[in-house]
Design a protein around this motif. Structure first.
Motif, PDB file in Angstrom:
ATOM      1  N   THR A   1      18.073 -18.251   6.874  1.00  0.00           N
ATOM      2  CA  THR A   1      19.371 -17.754   7.349  1.00  0.00           C
ATOM      3  C   THR A   1      20.270 -17.499   6.136  1.00  0.00           C
TER       4      THR A   1
ATOM      5  N   GLU B   1      21.549 -20.673   4.639  1.00  0.00           N
ATOM      6  CA  GLU B   1      20.519 -21.399   3.875  1.00  0.00           C
ATOM      7  C   GLU B   1      20.348 -20.763   2.493  1.00  0.00           C
TER       8      GLU B   1
ATOM      9  N   SER C   1      16.343 -11.965   5.477  1.00  0.00           N
ATOM     10  CA  SER C   1      16.300 -12.704   6.742  1.00  0.00           C
ATOM     11  C   SER C   1      14.975 -13.432   6.929  1.00  0.00           C
TER      12      SER C   1
ATOM     13  N   THR D   1      21.751 -10.999   5.635  1.00  0.00           N
ATOM     14  CA  THR D   1      21.317 -11.051   7.046  1.00  0.00           C
ATOM     15  C   THR D   1      20.242 -10.010   7.342  1.00  0.00           C
TER      16      THR D   1
END
Length: 785
Positions: A758, A761, A754, A749
């Motif tokens: 995401t 993903e 990032s 994250t």
């Protein structure tokens, strides 16, 4: 899932807890699971520290929510029923608990420590676990508590302020031991608890429970310093509210139930003595004497006069350092302590701050100095011709350059660590404290310019310095930073943030030494105070090696037992203490000193004798409570080899760990300070390489070198383009910050991940979370191949 495959926690949930509840124990008020009862010892190396592992019991069972009476240790089902017994017994001894159980979910093994059972250990089925009433009955029989009144006394709960604050385990032990003694009819009770362990809070809980139960209706709390009486009234004793008063020299009001008094306020001249005599001898049921070593023990002391007047009351003495000399013994008066909690125990449990010692030896102290024939000092006095050494410094002989050297070493230490760290400098007398203040002011002109109170002399003779005592001990007040003193600050000074204690005083009274060390033992996590430093210029810390420093308190001499042995020297006049140190010259006990005007001992002041440091070493508080001189590498090697005797054992643990952070946490809990170790090795190594290099003599690779080796193997090609980018970024992250940061899936994250997509993903690029975890483990295996 088969029972043998269940985790320890599952065994607790599915088998042990239901068995205890079925026996009648209340899940919410009587059963406490996974109870951590220590904080974990603070381990210090260099400027860094870590906390060791907390002691944690799987279950502690309480009767009436405040008396622990049983400990249960759970184990997985593939172990025997009694596999946890030795661990449980260790916890039970610490928690002062008589009934001890071990279980693997099939049955219980019970160990009875009371000595009243037919068999010490016996196996019980899950359905046969004893009820609260059964264990409580056996507990009361063990304690000799038989009457309804006595049971009512010991069953009375603690004061609960609703904030969740509860007494620490040793405070519980002390309170329960004291109350059980009262319930059994004892009238003289002694508790020995190290400085900083909360004696006043312990006293409050004892008084509260005895008062609320109706066992003691009128109570007197005595302390020997006004600040202590006021602190007690406004803080720990505040819940007594309107039932409490402080005795003054005005007319006595007998309508209160809890009385606090400065003992000087009710003793002294005939008029003052009449104050406590306004009470009838049987007015008080209970008298609690705080710091009872400081005078109450002596038969001719003012405190003893009060205690003898109210002799029908129960007397409870609280002390950190029992007074033990040929003339005075608090133990002889009170009897053996019903409970002791020492500095060593407090440090081991993580409730008190450990210390490191910097021993600094000065040439003239060790080698001595002799004046030339007919030499005079700065005041024109002819200096007696003999060899002066450490015994004489600042008492008979003042070498001004020595004072400046001590001040310089203090200043250098503070500049290198924290210039605003609260510091107490213990000097031989008021004159010495003033000269030390001047030397420190001259060495810290910029700090003094910021605030003239950067350095203050806080001694009993000077009002302005005494007025700054509250500011010194207040963590929120920056000034004063350095306090020079002789006797005033040895006791009753709750200096929570004191990080440096300087000993430039001759000390040979163990009581006084313990009190001085006690100024630094409090922990204040909010202000980053976890440990403190002792800077010793006069060999005072040799007393740490004395068995009496943290051994059990013993009576050295009782009247009628024959010739008394020679006691430790007690503090002398003019703020001086007994002597320590050897060598030629000097006269122990003050005898043989040349006398100056008016028959006082001569004191010579010399400004032109050069002095220098000849030795300086750092010692740490070791695991056994002894001072050790040991390098960080030696300490790490010895500590790690206790768990992993060979490189293969360590490699097996490292490679099998789901998360490397778990192994790193284990190392830190054992006191391995990886950050300090990395600084000493001077390479950008991760925890794995540091341990392999320092402990097992393997060549150390930097994180960057390991990452580059993985890149050369080019094993990423079997993954898709997105997965390859994630693994390459993880590798860069490892090279920059270390293995523990890539261990956690939450890293996806953060940048730069990032920006790639995401977290879900990125995980899907590996076919889902199991695929991502497998790829991460393969990356780690490649790193440590």
């Amino acid at each position: 899932m088969h029972k043998r495959e269940l985790s320890e926690r599952d065994i607790c949930t599915k088998f042990i807890t239901p068995a205890i509840v079925s026996a009648g124990w209340d899940l919410h008020s009587q059963i406490r699971e996974e109870l951590s009862f220590t904080k974990g010892r603070i381990i210090v190396r260099g400027k860094l520290h870590t906390r060791g592992k907390q002691k944690r019991a799987d279950y502690v069972l309480y009767y009436k929510s405040n008396i622990p009476i049983a400990v249960i240790e759970a184990k997985e089902n593939n172990l025997s029923v009694g596999a946890g017994m030795q661990q449980a017994l260790d916890y039970a001894e610490t928690l002062d608990v008589p009934f001890v159980f071990s279980s693997n979910g099939d049955a219980f093994l019970m160990h009875d420590r009371t000595g009243l059972a037919d068999k010490v250990e016996q196996e019980l089925s899950l359905e046969s676990f004893p009820s609260p009433e059964e264990l409580w009955g056996r507990y009361c029989k063990w304690k000799g508590v038989s009457t309804p009144e006595a049971k009512n006394t010991i069953e009375m709960p603690y004061y609960d302020d609703g904030t969740g604050r509860a007494p620490r385990y040793y405070q519980v032990n002390a309170v329960n031991r004291a109350i059980e003694s009262v319930a059994s009819g004892a009238n003289r009770i002694l508790l020995v608890m190290a400085t900083g362990t909360g004696k006043t809070y312990t006293a409050f809980q004892i008084i509260w429970r005895l008062w609320k139960s109706g066992t003691k209706k009128r109570i007197l709390f005595l302390a020997d310093r006004n600040i202590l009486v006021d602190q007690t009234k406004n803080n720990d004793f505040k819940p007594f509210g309107a039932a409490m008063t402080k005795i003054s020299k005005r007319q006595i009001d007998k309508s209160y139930e809890i009385y606090l008094s400065l003992y000087q306020a009710v003793t002294g001249n005939d008029e003052e003595k009449n104050i406590y005599k306004q009470f009838s001898p049987d007015f008080f049921d209970l008298i609690v004497i705080d710091e009872c070593h400081r005078g109450s023990a002596a038969e001719d002391s003012a405190w003893r006069e009060i205690l003898e007047y109210f002799s029908s009351a129960t007397h409870i003495g609280l002390t950190a350092t029992p007074k033990e000399t040929k003339d005075v013994s608090s133990i002889t008066y009170f009897g053996d302590p019903v409970y002791s909690y020492t500095l060593k125990q407090g440090i081991e449990d993580g409730f008190l701050a450990p210390y490191k010692v910097i021993r600094i030896d000065i040439d003239k102290d060790l080698q001595g100095w002799r004046p030339s024939s007919g030499q005079v000092d700065k005041r024109g006095q002819v200096i007696e011709d003999r060899i002066y050494n450490q015994r004489d410094m600042d008492r008979t002989l003042v070498l001004e350059k020595r004072t400046e050297l001590v001040a310089k070493k203090i200043t250098e230490f503070l500049e290198a660590t924290d210039p605003y760290a609260k510091t107490i400098v213990f000097c031989d007398d008021i004159d010495h404290a003033e000269r030390m203040r001047q030397a420190l002011v001259n060495l810290n002109p910029d700090r003094v310019k910021e605030n003239r109170k950067y350095v203050m002399r806080i001694t009993g003779d000077e009002q302005e310095g005494k007025a700054e005592l509250d500011n010194f001990i207040n963590p929120e007040e920056r000034y004063p930073v350095i306090a020079t003193t002789s006797k005033l600050m040895t006791t009753g000074v709750d200096a929570q943030t004191c990080k440096l204690v300087v000993l430039d005083q001759h000390i040979k009274s163990m009581t006084e030494f313990k009190q001085m060390i006690g100024r630094g033992t409090r922990i204040n996590e909010d202000y980053g105070k976890y440990w403190f430093t002792i800077m010793d210029f006069k060999k005072a810390t040799e007393l740490f090696a004395d068995e009496a420093f943290d051994g059990p308190p013993i009576v050295i001499y009782k009247p009628g037992s024959g010739d008394p042995p020679t006691p430790p020297d007690e503090p002398g006049e003019n703020g001086g203490a007994g002597f320590i140190g050897g060598g030629t010259g000097g006269h122990a006990g003050g005898e043989g000193f040349s006398l100056g005007p008016e028959g006082k001992r001569a004191k010579y002041y010399i400004g032109d004798v050069e002095v220098q440091v000849v030795a300086e070493r750092v010692q740490y508080y070791g695991p056994e409570g002894k001072l050790i001189t040991e390098s960080l590498k030696d300490y790490t090697r010895k500590t790690v080899r206790k768990d992993y005797s060979t490189l293969d054992e360590f490699l097996k643990r490292w490679t099998s760990a789901e998360r490397k952070a778990a192994v790193i946490k284990e190392l830190k809990e054992h006191g391995v300070l990886l950050e300090a170790l990395a600084q000493e090795v001077s390479k950008e190594c991760d925890a794995f390489d540091l341990i392999c290099h320092v402990v097992f003599d393997q060549p150390a690779l930097t994180r960057r070198e390991r990452a580059d080796l993985v890149k050369k193997r080019n094993y990423f090609t079997k993954y898709g383009e997105q997965a390859c980018k994630v693994l390459e970024a993880l590798l860069e992250k490892y090279a920059d910050t270390g293995i523990e940061n890539i261990d956690d899936i939450k890293i996806l994250t953060l940048d730069p991940f990032s920006k790639m997509g995401t977290a879900s993903e990125l995980v899907s690029a590996f076919g889902g979370k199991p695929g991502y975890i497998a790829a991460l483990h393969e990356l780690e295996n490649q790193l440590y191949a």
